[in-house]
Design a protein around this motif. Structure first.
Motif, PDB file in Angstrom:
ATOM      1  N   ASP A  44       1.277   1.748  -3.713  1.00 41.55           N
ATOM      2  CA  ASP A  44       0.156   1.451  -4.619  1.00 41.55           C
ATOM      3  C   ASP A  44      -1.144   1.884  -3.963  1.00 41.55           C
ATOM      4  O   ASP A  44      -1.683   1.210  -3.097  1.00 41.55           O
ATOM      5  N   ARG A  45      -1.672   3.037  -4.408  1.00 39.40           N
ATOM      6  CA  ARG A  45      -2.902   3.576  -3.828  1.00 39.40           C
ATOM      7  C   ARG A  45      -4.136   2.791  -4.250  1.00 39.40           C
ATOM      8  O   ARG A  45      -5.232   3.029  -3.740  1.00 39.40           O
ATOM      9  N   GLN A  46      -3.960   1.842  -5.167  1.00 38.65           N
ATOM     10  CA  GLN A  46      -5.096   1.019  -5.592  1.00 38.65           C
ATOM     11  C   GLN A  46      -5.393  -0.106  -4.594  1.00 38.65           C
ATOM     12  O   GLN A  46      -6.448  -0.721  -4.658  1.00 38.65           O
ATOM     13  N   TYR A  79      -2.854   3.994   6.610  1.00 38.20           N
ATOM     14  CA  TYR A  79      -3.575   4.257   5.365  1.00 38.20           C
ATOM     15  C   TYR A  79      -5.079   4.301   5.616  1.00 38.20           C
ATOM     16  O   TYR A  79      -5.837   3.450   5.148  1.00 38.20           O
ATOM     17  N   LYS A  82      -9.754  -1.416  -8.494  1.00 37.23           N
ATOM     18  CA  LYS A  82      -9.062  -1.443  -7.207  1.00 37.23           C
ATOM     19  C   LYS A  82      -8.561  -2.858  -6.903  1.00 37.23           C
ATOM     20  O   LYS A  82      -9.152  -3.848  -7.329  1.00 37.23           O
ATOM     21  N   ALA A 103       0.814  -1.216   0.000  1.00 37.40           N
ATOM     22  CA  ALA A 103       0.000   0.000   0.000  1.00 37.40           C
ATOM     23  C   ALA A 103       0.848   1.266   0.000  1.00 37.40           C
ATOM     24  O   ALA A 103       0.395   2.325  -0.445  1.00 37.40           O
ATOM     25  N   GLN A 114      -7.524   3.880   2.818  1.00 35.26           N
ATOM     26  CA  GLN A 114      -7.461   2.652   2.026  1.00 35.26           C
ATOM     27  C   GLN A 114      -8.040   1.450   2.779  1.00 35.26           C
ATOM     28  O   GLN A 114      -7.759   0.311   2.440  1.00 35.26           O
TER      29      GLN A 114
END
Length: 320
Positions: free
Chosen positions: A31-33, A54, A80, A28, A57
């Motif tokens: 990788d913001r997805q 996060y 996502k 994470a 997320q």
């Protein structure tokens, strides 16, 4: 046969869930997805640090596992990389329809994470056992099923799952698991790992039963001079049929070991392949039998049903 693997010192052992959480945090960070969806499982899933780092997320659904899977499928459909985390017993039973229709049949690449699997919640009784998950999910098309045996396999499985464009179910227990390797032995879904080699017997195990199976093999060799091949079959579906055929061709007895019902899991998957392809090895399945399951800790339940170093060794001797 394959690359033999050395057991690392027990002091390195962590619970696979802790490694799952740490690996997810690493992913994470760049990788913001990456998204985590939980059903009031942030604490039991070791995800409190993830949520602190996060907060944008992670999505908390509450104790609503069907909604959990539906939301995860919707988020995955937008691109996502979604990890849906919930106790395995509830995730795979209450949400079976959503896993089947919204995830697998719709080809939404959700990473379904079943925590406290098998009899990890042993003292809470049968309602909290997940002894059905392999059997139920093996019948669902388009779904990979994985049970990592140690910390190395856990980290590798999570990284590989994050890059998959198809659904995967990964189950984790709770107790610290000694590393089966001190080296970078390759890991890939659908490819079992040989952790000990021998020509007298084959032990095929998955998840948290691999370590006692390996200890049983070492006991048999030191006490009886019996050398057993031990396979860590971390992927239940797709099964590594090539490896099963290779060890079966030796002609020695085959014993499978799993923290699951004796019906519908690793053992029956192996048995079906062997019978349909003309192998006639002596064969037996060790797991939880069809009866009212005893209540106790995971170790107590393992000992009761023979899923221990001693129990596996004794069963192997009867087959020989």
């Amino acid at each position: 046969m394959g690359e033999q693997i050395a057991i690392a010192p027990n002091s390195t052992a962590q619970a696979n869930l802790d490694v799952f959480s740490a690996t997810l945090q690493d992913l994470a960070a760049t990788d913001r997805q990456i998204l985590v969806v939980t059903s009031d499982s942030r604490g039991s899933g070791k995800l409190v640090p993830f949520g602190q780092k996060y907060p944008k997320q992670i999505v908390e659904i509450g104790i609503a596992e069907q909604n959990l899977v539906g939301v995860a499928a919707g988020l995955a459909s937008t691109g996502k990389k979604v990890f849906a985390v919930s106790p395995a017993c509830f995730l795979t039973a209450r949400s079976f329809e959503q896993i089947k229709t919204d995830v697998a049949y719709s080809n939404n690449p959700v990473k379904l994470i079943g925590i406290s699997a098998g009899v990890s919640y042993g003292a809470l009784g049968s309602t909290h056992h997940s002894l059905h998950d392999f059997a139920a999910l093996r019948a669902v098309h388009n779904l990979t099923i994985v049970a990592p045996a140690d910390n190395f396999e856990t980290a590798a499985a999570i990284r590989q799952a994050a890059d998959m464009d198809s659904p995967v179910y990964i189950r984790f227990g709770k107790k610290p698991m000694p590393l089966l390797t001190t080296d970078d032995v390759p890991f890939a879904f659908g490819k079992g790992r040989v952790v000990n080699e021998g020509n007298d017997l084959v032990l095929i195990a998955t998840g948290e039963t691999v370590y006692p199976a390996l200890l049983a093999a070492r006991r048999l060799e030191s006490w009886q001079g019996i050398r057993a091949t031990v396979i860590c079959m971390h992927t239940i579906k797709p099964l590594d049929y090539e490896l099963v055929a290779k060890v079966a061709a030796i002609g020695c007895p085959i014993l499978t070991v799993e923290e699951h019902s004796v019906y519908g899991g690793l053992g029956e998957a192996c048995a079906s392949f062997l019978m349909q392809n003309g192998f006639r090895n002596r064969f037996a399945i060790m797991g939880i039998p069809d009866e009212y399951t005893v209540t106790g800790s995971q170790n107590e339940i393992f000992n009761h049903y023979g899923l221990s170093e001693e129990g596996i060794a004794e069963k192997a001797l009867t087959m020989l």
